[in-house]
Design a protein around this motif. Structure first.
Motif, PDB file in Angstrom:
ATOM      1  N   PRO A 576      27.495  38.315  24.787  1.00  0.00           N
ATOM      2  CA  PRO A 576      28.645  38.985  25.500  1.00  0.00           C
ATOM      3  C   PRO A 576      28.447  38.451  27.057  1.00  0.00           C
ATOM      4  N   GLY A 577      29.409  37.885  27.561  1.00  0.00           N
ATOM      5  CA  GLY A 577      29.915  37.692  29.016  1.00  0.00           C
ATOM      6  C   GLY A 577      28.995  36.286  29.195  1.00  0.00           C
ATOM      7  N   GLN A 578      28.737  35.466  28.231  1.00  0.00           N
ATOM      8  CA  GLN A 578      27.909  34.392  28.425  1.00  0.00           C
ATOM      9  C   GLN A 578      28.701  33.198  28.019  1.00  0.00           C
ATOM     10  N   ARG A 579      28.694  31.945  28.371  1.00  0.00           N
ATOM     11  CA  ARG A 579      29.350  30.801  27.787  1.00  0.00           C
ATOM     12  C   ARG A 579      29.366  30.672  26.260  1.00  0.00           C
ATOM     13  N   ILE A 580      30.382  30.295  25.779  1.00  0.00           N
ATOM     14  CA  ILE A 580      30.161  29.993  24.133  1.00  0.00           C
ATOM     15  C   ILE A 580      29.308  28.878  23.989  1.00  0.00           C
ATOM     16  N   PRO A 581      28.481  28.580  23.230  1.00  0.00           N
ATOM     17  CA  PRO A 581      27.894  27.270  23.127  1.00  0.00           C
ATOM     18  C   PRO A 581      28.929  26.022  22.542  1.00  0.00           C
ATOM     19  N   GLY A 582      28.774  25.005  23.441  1.00  0.00           N
ATOM     20  CA  GLY A 582      29.638  23.914  22.918  1.00  0.00           C
ATOM     21  C   GLY A 582      30.906  23.860  23.534  1.00  0.00           C
ATOM     22  N   THR A 583      31.446  24.978  24.540  1.00  0.00           N
ATOM     23  CA  THR A 583      32.727  25.207  24.859  1.00  0.00           C
ATOM     24  C   THR A 583      32.699  25.233  26.635  1.00  0.00           C
ATOM     25  N   TYR A 584      33.831  25.455  27.201  1.00  0.00           N
ATOM     26  CA  TYR A 584      33.915  25.809  28.598  1.00  0.00           C
ATOM     27  C   TYR A 584      34.424  27.045  28.754  1.00  0.00           C
ATOM     28  N   VAL A 585      34.600  27.893  27.795  1.00  0.00           N
ATOM     29  CA  VAL A 585      35.037  29.646  27.776  1.00  0.00           C
ATOM     30  C   VAL A 585      33.802  30.227  27.612  1.00  0.00           C
ATOM     31  N   SER A 586      33.922  31.493  28.122  1.00  0.00           N
ATOM     32  CA  SER A 586      33.005  32.503  28.109  1.00  0.00           C
ATOM     33  C   SER A 586      33.377  33.655  27.094  1.00  0.00           C
ATOM     34  N   ALA A 587      32.564  34.333  26.221  1.00  0.00           N
ATOM     35  CA  ALA A 587      32.634  35.236  25.321  1.00  0.00           C
ATOM     36  C   ALA A 587      32.881  36.724  26.055  1.00  0.00           C
ATOM     37  N   SER A 588      33.667  37.488  25.618  1.00  0.00           N
ATOM     38  CA  SER A 588      33.945  38.877  26.311  1.00  0.00           C
ATOM     39  C   SER A 588      32.825  39.759  26.281  1.00  0.00           C
ATOM     40  N   ASP A 589      33.098  40.717  26.707  1.00  0.00           N
ATOM     41  CA  ASP A 589      31.883  41.938  26.766  1.00  0.00           C
ATOM     42  C   ASP A 589      32.130  42.821  25.594  1.00  0.00           C
TER      43      ASP A 589
END
Length: 694
Positions: A576-589
């Protein structure tokens, strides 16, 4: 995801093919506009609502009388609404005394205070998160559609739609549903949509023709004839781009892409304009009245400076382009200083009218394109239905604004930019057309500009086949293959072209200019390495995937002359809250958010264009207990840092506390979101266009 509105041609085509769906599209597109016009003359929300419904009803039954060549669809609807509203206003004035007497006779304890309603709504909205409250204000106070909100916030359409539903749920907990409905009735710029959302009133289709499905319209000629595809309504030019109506299905024509068995009949010839106006594009007649901007015009406000860079008129359409820059620093810095509770849009004038002295020529923007940076915004607006007479002398007009672009507050921004148009030459282009078989052509118009050779490249596509994109070697949303458009001379010299002001999905661009630099006179060949084509997917296109078990049906799904298979489905671990592996977007909380990587493998017949990209939406079932609220929702997109050229990679994110992953389906793009660029093909045809440079 792309969020541009449907154009008039697509809405009219849908009305002819499926009246119920076409009417829904028409109302989704223009309810806000019609409500705004009616509210200028009427004050009672019930009167406004009836006027809006009557306007759509009148257009529906008289749609055969509508001529796109004379006026754009929004302008035509505006005239109908204005006439109806004025008629109602006059009746309202005649009944003022009676209405006042009736109001005075009503006991005070039975009267509803608008101020109290506003206070109750504001109190309930304090329970929402800031982004949820902002969304409600944008939709019901600002009259924005869901797709407009998605565009302004930079969020996927589905995310905004679900966040809207969650926000309404939270409001229900704070006040009675009836009070919400009544308050929104008084505050909304789109009352009809609110009433339909809660099924308070039947759909307009049921009001018009009764319940049940719309009847199928018999073909009087016994067959469907492919029609020429010339966009002549809310698009300023007369040729297709990514906004083409749906391609005729393979079952009807035998093919939907070049290189297969589709061919136009001899009776289905399509006329291509053989005249050209610089800055505007192709026109149907060499006798067209045309004007262009005499000189640039500078303007300024307290917060910004600007330049009206270009204006061109032809065929009843006026296209204006201007650049706005922050006086100092960035837009966000200025907004935080002068409008701390609003966005940077409060700084920018909202130009929406064209005047000739005191005469209003147009007050509806039929198409627009904007590029926005930290400290600038470049804008192109198209006004349709502008009637300028043919004359040898110049024409004095004014581009005006009364409010800022900020929809959450009525920020005054009164500004008028006077500009001068002078008669523009109309060029014959009959010998500049390059044909690609029976269904495609490219018009190449060269000119000298500031010492450089600039070539306008304008594609044409017949109806019933995927359209060549106006950007030629770029996909609908900016994807590009290897190779550049180049000009080769007889002496072996090569000049590479640069696309001028390219914008993915621009609604005001039906052709682009290509700058080749200082090219000497001579005979050349213009080489285009490949062409991008675009068409829509069938409305019933669906690929079910069980995300819970990462399983799917072992089959292929037809797309044009090719097919799609599911190559792999892989869960992605989230923090939660960190960059999704292999992407340029972050996970939500949100602890319930999960993500997957879906890879689709396109397969194309060797004789036709290859499937290059898909633009899909998603659908999942809600779980029985969907009371959990978080900022995850659901989304689908292309967010990976590195792409595998052999597959189409999709990132899917779901709030699994509210949605069932096992019910997941990939579907054709939402018609209110895009409705046109469902699939891109790359056609390796390599046109070689002879060109004489003077």
């Amino acid at each position: 995801m792309h969020t541009h509105a449907l154009n008039d041609q697509q809405i009219l085509a849908k009305l002819a093919k499926s009246p119920q769906q076409g009417l829904a599209l028409l109302m989704e597109q223009y309810t806000g506009l019609i409500w705004h016009i009616a509210s200028r003359y009427l004050h009672d929300p019930e009167d406004i609502k009836e006027c809006v419904n009557e306007a759509f009803t009148r257009f529906y039954f008289q749609r055969d009388k509508y001529d796109p060549g004379r006026a754009s669809l929004p302008l035509y609807l505006s005239v109908i609404t204005r006439n109806l509203a004025i008629s109602r206003y006059r009746k309202e004035q005649q009944q003022t005394a009676l209405s006042t007497a009736a109001a005075l006779s009503c006991p005070e304890d039975q009267q509803i205070s608008l101020s109290e309603l506003r206070a109750d709504v504001e109190k309930a909205m304090e329970t929402l998160q800031p982004e949820e409250a902002a969304l409600i204000r944008m939709k019901y106070y600002g009259g924005m559609t869901t797709k407009e909100i998605a565009a302004s916030l930079g969020l996927p359409y589905e995310t905004v739609k679900k966040r809207h539903h969650r926000s309404l749920k939270k409001l229900r907990r704070s006040m009675l549903l009836s009070l919400i409905l009544l308050a929104l009735l008084l505050l909304s710029a789109c009352t009809y949509c609110v009433l339909r959302h809660y099924n308070i009133i039947p759909s307009l289709w049921e009001i018009l023709v009764g319940e049940g499905e719309p009847p199928e319209e018999d073909d009087k000629n016994g067959k469907d004839k492919p029609r020429p595809l010339f966009l002549s309504s809310d698009r300023p030019l007369s040729q297709p781009d990514s906004g083409t109506p749906e391609a005729v299905s393979r079952e009807e024509t035998g093919s939907a892409v070049p290189g297969d068995s589709f061919s136009s009949s001899e009776d289905d010839s399509w006329d291509i304009p053989h005249s050209w106006v610089d800055g505007y594009g192709p026109v149907l007649s060499p006798d067209t009245t045309a004007y262009s901007l005499a000189e640039e015009v500078h303007f300024e406000t307290e917060y910004v400076t600007g330049i009206l860079e270009d204006a061109v008129y032809a065929e009843g359409n006026l296209k204006v382009s201007f650049l706005i820059q922050a006086r100092e620093g960035s837009f966000s810095e200025l907004a935080s200083r002068y409008f701390p509770n609003l966005s940077y849009l409060a700084l920018l004038p909202d130009f929406c009218s064209i005047y000739q002295e005191d005469l209003l020529l147009a007050d509806t923007v039929s198409a627009s394109t904007r590029h926005t940076g930290p400290d600038y915004q470049w804008t192109c607006l198209v006004f349709s239905g502008v009637d300028l007479p043919r004359q040898d002398s110049s024409v004095e007009l004014s581009l005006t604004s009364t409010l800022s672009q900020e929809s959450l507050a009525q920020i005054p921004c009164e500004l008028g930019i006077p500009f001068t148009l002078t008669p523009a030459p109309v060029q014959e282009t009959g010998n500049l057309l390059y044909e690609l078989g029976d269904d495609y052509s490219i018009l190449a118009v060269p000119r000298r500009e500031n010492g450089s050779l600039v070539v306008s490249l304008c594609p044409f596509s017949a109806d019933g086949v995927p359209a060549i994109l106006s950007s030629l070697i770029w996909g609908s949303y900016g994807s590009k293959g290897e190779g550049e458009i180049a000009l080769a001379g007889e002496d072996g010299s090569v000049y590479t072209g640069t696309c001028v002001q390219y914008s993915p999905g621009a609604t005001t661009k039906d052709y682009y200019d290509w700058d080749f630099g200082p090219v000497p006179p001579g005979n050349y060949t213009l080489h285009i390495p490949y062409l991008y084509l675009s068409s829509v997917l069938p409305e019933d296109f669906s690929i079910p995937i069980d995300l819970e078990t990462c399983t799917w049906e072992d089959k292929s799904w037809t797309v044009g002359s090719g097919s799609i298979t599911v190559d792999s489905v892989t869960p992605i671990p989230l923090v939660p809250g960190q960059r999704i592996p292999g992407t340029y977007v972050s996970a939500s909380d949100c602890p319930g958010e999960r993500a997957w990587k879906i890879c689709l493998k396109p397969q194309t017949d060797t004789s036709g264009p290859e499937i290059f990209d898909l633009f899909l939406s998603q659908k999942t079932d809600f779980l029985p207990d969907s009371s959990h609220i978080c900022n995850a929702g659901s989304s689908i997109g292309k967010s990976f840092l590195e792409d595998d050229p052999q597959v189409i990679e999709l990132l899917v994110r779901l709030d699994t506390f509210t949605r069932d992953p096992s019910s997941f389906c990939l579907t054709s793009d939402d018609p209110f979101h895009s409705g046109r660029d469902g699939v891109n093909y790359r056609w390796n045809v390599e046109p070689a266009i002879p060109l004489t440079v003077e």
